[in-house]
Design a protein around this motif. Structure first.
Motif, short mmCIF file in Angstrom:
data_model
loop_
_atom_site.label_atom_id
_atom_site.label_comp_id
_atom_site.label_asym_id
_atom_site.label_seq_id
_atom_site.Cartn_x
_atom_site.Cartn_y
_atom_site.Cartn_z
N TYR A 63 -7.89 -1.02 -4.46
CA TYR A 63 -7.46 -0.12 -3.41
C TYR A 63 -7.07 1.21 -4.05
CZ TYR A 63 -7.01 -3.23 0.67
OH TYR A 63 -7.24 -4.06 1.74
N CYS A 64 -7.59 2.29 -3.50
CA CYS A 64 -7.22 3.64 -3.95
C CYS A 64 -6.14 4.17 -3.01
CB CYS A 64 -8.44 4.56 -3.97
SG CYS A 64 -9.69 4.08 -5.17
N LEU A 65 -4.93 4.25 -3.50
CA LEU A 65 -3.81 4.69 -2.69
C LEU A 65 -3.44 6.13 -3.04
CD1 LEU A 65 -1.78 1.38 -3.00
CD2 LEU A 65 -3.42 2.03 -1.22
N ASN A 66 -2.39 6.63 -2.45
CA ASN A 66 -2.01 8.03 -2.65
C ASN A 66 -1.72 8.37 -4.10
OD1 ASN A 66 -2.25 8.55 0.10
ND2 ASN A 66 -0.10 7.98 0.49
N ASP A 67 -0.95 7.50 -4.77
CA ASP A 67 -0.53 7.82 -6.13
C ASP A 67 -0.91 6.77 -7.15
OD1 ASP A 67 1.07 5.89 -5.13
OD2 ASP A 67 2.98 6.81 -5.68
N ALA A 68 -1.75 5.81 -6.78
CA ALA A 68 -2.10 4.74 -7.72
C ALA A 68 -3.35 4.00 -7.25
CB ALA A 68 -0.94 3.76 -7.86
N THR A 69 -3.89 3.24 -8.17
CA THR A 69 -4.98 2.32 -7.85
C THR A 69 -4.51 0.92 -8.19
OG1 THR A 69 -6.70 3.97 -8.32
CG2 THR A 69 -7.36 1.66 -8.38
N ILE A 70 -4.61 0.03 -7.23
CA ILE A 70 -4.16 -1.34 -7.47
C ILE A 70 -5.32 -2.31 -7.26
CG2 ILE A 70 -1.81 -0.81 -6.73
CD1 ILE A 70 -2.41 -2.29 -4.10
N TRP A 71 -5.21 -3.45 -7.92
CA TRP A 71 -6.18 -4.52 -7.73
C TRP A 71 -5.63 -5.49 -6.69
CZ3 TRP A 71 -11.09 -5.54 -9.37
CH2 TRP A 71 -11.61 -4.73 -10.39
N ILE A 72 -6.49 -5.94 -5.80
CA ILE A 72 -6.05 -6.91 -4.80
C ILE A 72 -7.06 -8.05 -4.70
CG2 ILE A 72 -4.72 -5.23 -3.48
CD1 ILE A 72 -7.89 -6.38 -1.87
N ASN A 73 -6.55 -9.20 -4.28
CA ASN A 73 -7.40 -10.32 -3.91
C ASN A 73 -7.32 -10.43 -2.40
OD1 ASN A 73 -7.46 -13.34 -2.99
ND2 ASN A 73 -8.59 -13.33 -4.92
N THR A 87 0.81 -1.22 0.00
CA THR A 87 0.00 0.00 0.00
C THR A 87 0.84 1.28 0.00
OG1 THR A 87 -0.11 -0.06 2.43
CG2 THR A 87 -1.89 -1.15 1.21
N GLY A 88 2.12 1.14 0.30
CA GLY A 88 2.97 2.32 0.40
C GLY A 88 2.70 3.14 1.64
N LEU A 89 2.08 2.51 2.64
CA LEU A 89 1.74 3.19 3.89
C LEU A 89 2.39 2.47 5.05
CD1 LEU A 89 -2.09 3.65 3.23
CD2 LEU A 89 -0.35 5.43 3.06
N SER A 90 2.91 3.24 6.00
CA SER A 90 3.48 2.63 7.21
C SER A 90 2.34 2.14 8.09
CB SER A 90 4.32 3.65 7.97
OG SER A 90 3.50 4.69 8.50
N GLU A 91 2.69 1.33 9.08
CA GLU A 91 1.66 0.82 9.98
C GLU A 91 0.99 1.97 10.74
OE1 GLU A 91 1.21 -3.16 12.61
OE2 GLU A 91 2.85 -1.83 13.24
N ALA A 92 1.78 2.96 11.12
CA ALA A 92 1.21 4.12 11.81
C ALA A 92 0.22 4.87 10.92
CB ALA A 92 2.33 5.06 12.27
N GLU A 93 0.54 4.99 9.62
CA GLU A 93 -0.37 5.66 8.68
C GLU A 93 -1.63 4.83 8.46
OE1 GLU A 93 2.63 8.19 5.80
OE2 GLU A 93 2.49 6.01 5.53
N LEU A 94 -1.47 3.50 8.45
CA LEU A 94 -2.63 2.63 8.24
C LEU A 94 -3.62 2.71 9.39
CD1 LEU A 94 -0.84 -0.47 6.69
CD2 LEU A 94 -2.63 0.88 5.59
N PHE A 95 -3.14 3.06 10.58
CA PHE A 95 -4.04 3.20 11.72
C PHE A 95 -5.09 4.28 11.49
CE2 PHE A 95 -0.52 1.61 14.80
CZ PHE A 95 -0.77 0.32 14.38
N ASN A 96 -4.80 5.19 10.57
CA ASN A 96 -5.75 6.26 10.24
C ASN A 96 -6.69 5.87 9.11
OD1 ASN A 96 -4.58 8.09 12.14
ND2 ASN A 96 -2.94 8.54 10.67
N HIS A 97 -6.56 4.64 8.63
CA HIS A 97 -7.41 4.17 7.53
C HIS A 97 -8.28 3.00 7.98
CE1 HIS A 97 -5.82 6.48 4.10
NE2 HIS A 97 -4.65 6.44 4.73
#
Length: 231
Positions: free
Chosen positions: A171-181, A126-136
């Motif tokens: 997933y809609c991330l900061n600079d991209a959209t990726i497909w996930i399973n 996701t390009g996000l740290s664990e601390a940043e993910l806590f806000n998501h």
């Protein structure tokens, strides 16, 4: 010191026989017990020793083998507790290692979908740290067109209408959209009776891109074929 092959076995059998005789002898047990505890301990001993070597659980460490300063049966119970605690620590360490080193993303969320734990692979994905993910949350990362179907499955999971589910979404991330399973299940905490969502997530963006390219090529070939029939 050199032993013959059979000597250790004879020594082991001799020690076992002596221990068995000691602990299955009510007379010896009474002699080593405090007079005030003798009746209650011997009742427990008679009930539990029928199957072989057994230990009673004294109410006081000092009331059994007072000359040794500690209770053998009590010490044995403590050793068992230590062994169980050690085994639990080993299991926790193993699970932590599997979580942190797994090749796929693993993320844990509360029942509301808010992220509370993420392994390294998920953070890289996701390009996000664990601390940043806590806000998501599950909703904030999921593409708005894909979330309604995801929400239906989550509700069914939390209402015990299913034990797990698998979904492909964006997933809609900061600079991209990726497909996930994402394979999602639940775990329950006995400590606070809470329920958590656990997802194993794989990045399938490359696969989706390849599928689109194949689909586009098939459409082009179909168009060329149709044109050839016209002419």
């Amino acid at each position: 010191m050199v032993f013959r092959f059979g000597k250790p076995r004879r020594f082991y059998r001799g020690v076992r026989a002596r221990l068995s005789k000691f602990f299955t002898s009510t007379r010896v047990w009474r002699r080593k017990s405090h007079p005030g505890d003798e009746q209650s301990q011997c009742v427990a001993f008679d009930e539990r020793a029928a199957g072989g070597l057994s230990f009673v659980e004294p109410t006081s460490t000092q009331h059994i083998f007072p000359d040794a300063g500690m209770g053998f049966a009590h010490a044995n119970r403590e050793v068992q507790d230590i062994a169980i605690a050690s085994a639990l620590d080993d299991a926790h360490a193993l699970l932590s290692a599997l979580f942190d080193r797994a090749p796929y993303g693993i993320v844990i969320a509360d029942a509301e979908g808010k992220f509370i734990r993420a392994n390294t692979a998920f953070q890289v994905m996701t390009g996000l740290s664990e601390a940043e993910l806590f806000n998501h949350s599950v909703e904030s990362l999921t593409h708005q067109e894909d979330y309604p179907a995801n929400k239906v499955l989550l509700d069914q999971l939390l209402n015990d209408e299913r034990t797990s589910f698998e979904i492909e979404k964006r997933y809609c991330l900061n600079d991209a959209t990726i497909w996930i399973n994402s394979f999602v299940s639940t775990i329950e905490s006995r400590k606070n009776n809470s329920r958590y969502l656990v997802a194993i997530v794989r990045d399938i963006t490359d696969r989706k891109r390849a599928e689109r390219e194949v689909s586009s090529s098939q459409l082009e070939l179909r168009s060329l074929y149709d044109l050839s029939l016209i002419h």
